[in-house]
Design an enzyme around this catalytic site. Structure first.
Site, PDB file in Angstrom:
ATOM      1  CG  LEU A  76      -1.296  -8.684  -7.301  1.00 56.60           C
ATOM      2  CD1 LEU A  76      -0.950  -9.860  -6.557  1.00 56.60           C
ATOM      3  CD2 LEU A  76      -0.949  -7.908  -8.837  1.00 56.60           C
ATOM      4  N   GLY A 118       0.673  -1.462  -0.559  1.00 57.68           N
ATOM      5  CA  GLY A 118      -0.224  -0.313   0.049  1.00 57.68           C
ATOM      6  C   GLY A 118       1.044   1.604   0.075  1.00 57.68           C
ATOM      7  CB  SER A 119       4.477   1.865  -0.341  1.00 57.60           C
ATOM      8  OG  SER A 119       4.407   2.127  -1.719  1.00 57.60           O
ATOM      9  CG  ASN A 146      -2.846  -0.748 -13.333  1.00 58.16           C
ATOM     10  OD1 ASN A 146      -3.147  -1.148 -11.749  1.00 58.16           O
ATOM     11  ND2 ASN A 146      -2.304  -1.485 -14.097  1.00 58.16           N
ATOM     12  CD  GLU A 149       5.566   1.783  -9.008  1.00 53.89           C
ATOM     13  OE1 GLU A 149       3.818   1.401  -8.405  1.00 53.89           O
ATOM     14  OE2 GLU A 149       6.198   1.188  -9.349  1.00 53.89           O
ATOM     15  CG  ASP A 201      -1.063  -4.071 -17.588  1.00 48.48           C
ATOM     16  OD1 ASP A 201      -1.469  -3.215 -16.904  1.00 48.48           O
ATOM     17  OD2 ASP A 201      -0.189  -5.259 -17.414  1.00 48.48           O
ATOM     18  CG  HIS A 255       2.364  -2.120 -15.240  1.00 44.14           C
ATOM     19  ND1 HIS A 255       1.983  -2.865 -15.016  1.00 44.14           N
ATOM     20  CD2 HIS A 255       3.098  -2.387 -16.311  1.00 44.14           C
ATOM     21  CE1 HIS A 255       2.658  -3.644 -15.604  1.00 44.14           C
ATOM     22  NE2 HIS A 255       3.383  -2.999 -16.297  1.00 44.14           N
ATOM     23  CB  ILE A 257     -12.133  -4.343 -12.757  1.00 49.45           C
ATOM     24  CG1 ILE A 257     -11.106  -3.722 -11.700  1.00 49.45           C
ATOM     25  CG2 ILE A 257     -13.146  -3.740 -11.986  1.00 49.45           C
ATOM     26  CD1 ILE A 257     -10.855  -4.060 -10.192  1.00 49.45           C
TER      27      ILE A 257
HETATM   28  C1  GRF Z   1       3.379  -1.296  -7.292  1.00 48.75           C
HETATM   29  O1  GRF Z   1       4.651  -1.626  -8.178  1.00 48.75           O
HETATM   30  C2  GRF Z   1       2.884  -0.838  -8.583  1.00 48.75           C
HETATM   31  O2  GRF Z   1       2.986  -0.703  -9.962  1.00 48.75           O
HETATM   32  C3  GRF Z   1       2.131  -2.417  -9.279  1.00 48.75           C
HETATM   33  O3  GRF Z   1       2.317  -3.173  -7.571  1.00 48.75           O
HETATM   34  C4  GRF Z   1       3.543  -1.916  -7.027  1.00 48.75           C
HETATM   35  C5  GRF Z   1       2.288  -2.054  -5.533  1.00 48.75           C
HETATM   36  O4  GRF Z   1       2.671  -1.306  -4.116  1.00 48.75           O
HETATM   37  N1  GRF Z   1       0.976  -2.516  -9.891  1.00 48.75           N
HETATM   38  P1  GRF Z   1       2.345  -1.021  -3.171  1.00 48.75           P
HETATM   39  O5  GRF Z   1       1.754  -1.721  -2.570  1.00 48.75           O
HETATM   40  O6  GRF Z   1       1.786   0.319  -3.599  1.00 48.75           O
HETATM   41  O7  GRF Z   1       3.480  -0.654  -2.227  1.00 48.75           O
END
Ligand code: GRF
Length: 207
Positions: A87, A13-14, A104, A176, A147, A106, A90
């Site tokens: 993961l 969840g970062s 999303n 991200e 994607d 990626h 949807i």
């Molecule tokens: C991230 O690298 C995102 O791009 C991918 O999954 C990871 C999730 O990281 N889809 P976090 O749970 O948000 O830390």
């Protein structure tokens, strides 16, 4: 316009935290997670964001799962869905109902290094194996496939000679955390539209 955003996540969840902490013109009001022990739930509790654990596998059919998801999103008055390391696929009725309102993130430069099975460290491993000079992150709208939806924002990072999937993942994750909140702000400011599956960004705010 203060958009109400639901973040869907399966892991640490970062990205959820980056979205919640950098929100100016939108608010993260809900976390939907398919795993009862995912780290994102602790982060949400710390930030006072409501959570809902919903595993597609707990439902008899995809239709039932989809109906419950749609009811929840409507009850919580959600305007926009942000998939942040989610993961599960949807369901089509949710994609249809929220078309143009699901994003999303990626961890690579789509359209390369995306698709079914390319998630998490597998992506970074594939980038290193292909000896790419650059990788990066992509925020895109979600369609029925993995994607492939229209791309809203991308940011590059260099791939360094001694990179491992871990070191590359860390560099990509940092961007991200920048571009996902930026993408949500652009939408909340009314600056984004999709025409013929291409994204058009208005240089000035419309809200
Ligand atoms: C991230 O690298 C995102 O791009 C991918 O999954 C990871 C999730 O990281 N889809 P976090 O749970 O948000 O830390």
């Amino acid at each position: 316009m203060n958009l109400r955003v639901a973040v869907f996540a399966s892991g640490g969840g970062s990205n959820f935290q980056a979205l919640a902490e950098n929100a100016l013109t939108y608010s993260v009001t809900l976390v939907v997670c398919n795993r009862s022990k995912a780290g994102v739930l602790d982060r949400a509790h710390t930030l006072g964001v409501s959570t809902h654990v919903l595993s597609p596998r707990a439902f008899e059919s995809e239709k039932l799962y989809s109906n419950v998801l749609l009811e929840l999103l409507h009850a919580e008055k959600i305007d926009l869905i942000a998939l942040a390391g989610y993961l599960c696929k949807i369901p089509a009725p949710v994609v249809e109902t929220f078309w143009g309102r699901i994003l999303n993130i990626h961890p690579a430069l789509l359209p390369r290094f995306g698709g079914k099975g390319l998630y998490g460290h597998r992506v970074h491993k594939a980038v290193l194996e292909a000896k790419e000079a650059f990788s990066g992150a992509t925020v895109h709208f979600v369609d029925e496939e993995y994607d492939t939806g229209p791309i809203l924002l991308q940011k590059k990072v260099p791939v360094l000679p001694d990179d491992t999937p871990d070191s590359l993942a860390k560099r990509v994750l940092a961007v991200e955390h920048q571009i996902f909140p930026e993408a949500l702000e652009l939408i909340a400011e009314g600056r984004v539209r999709i025409k013929d599956r291409r994204v058009i960004i208005n240089p000035t705010k419309t809200t």
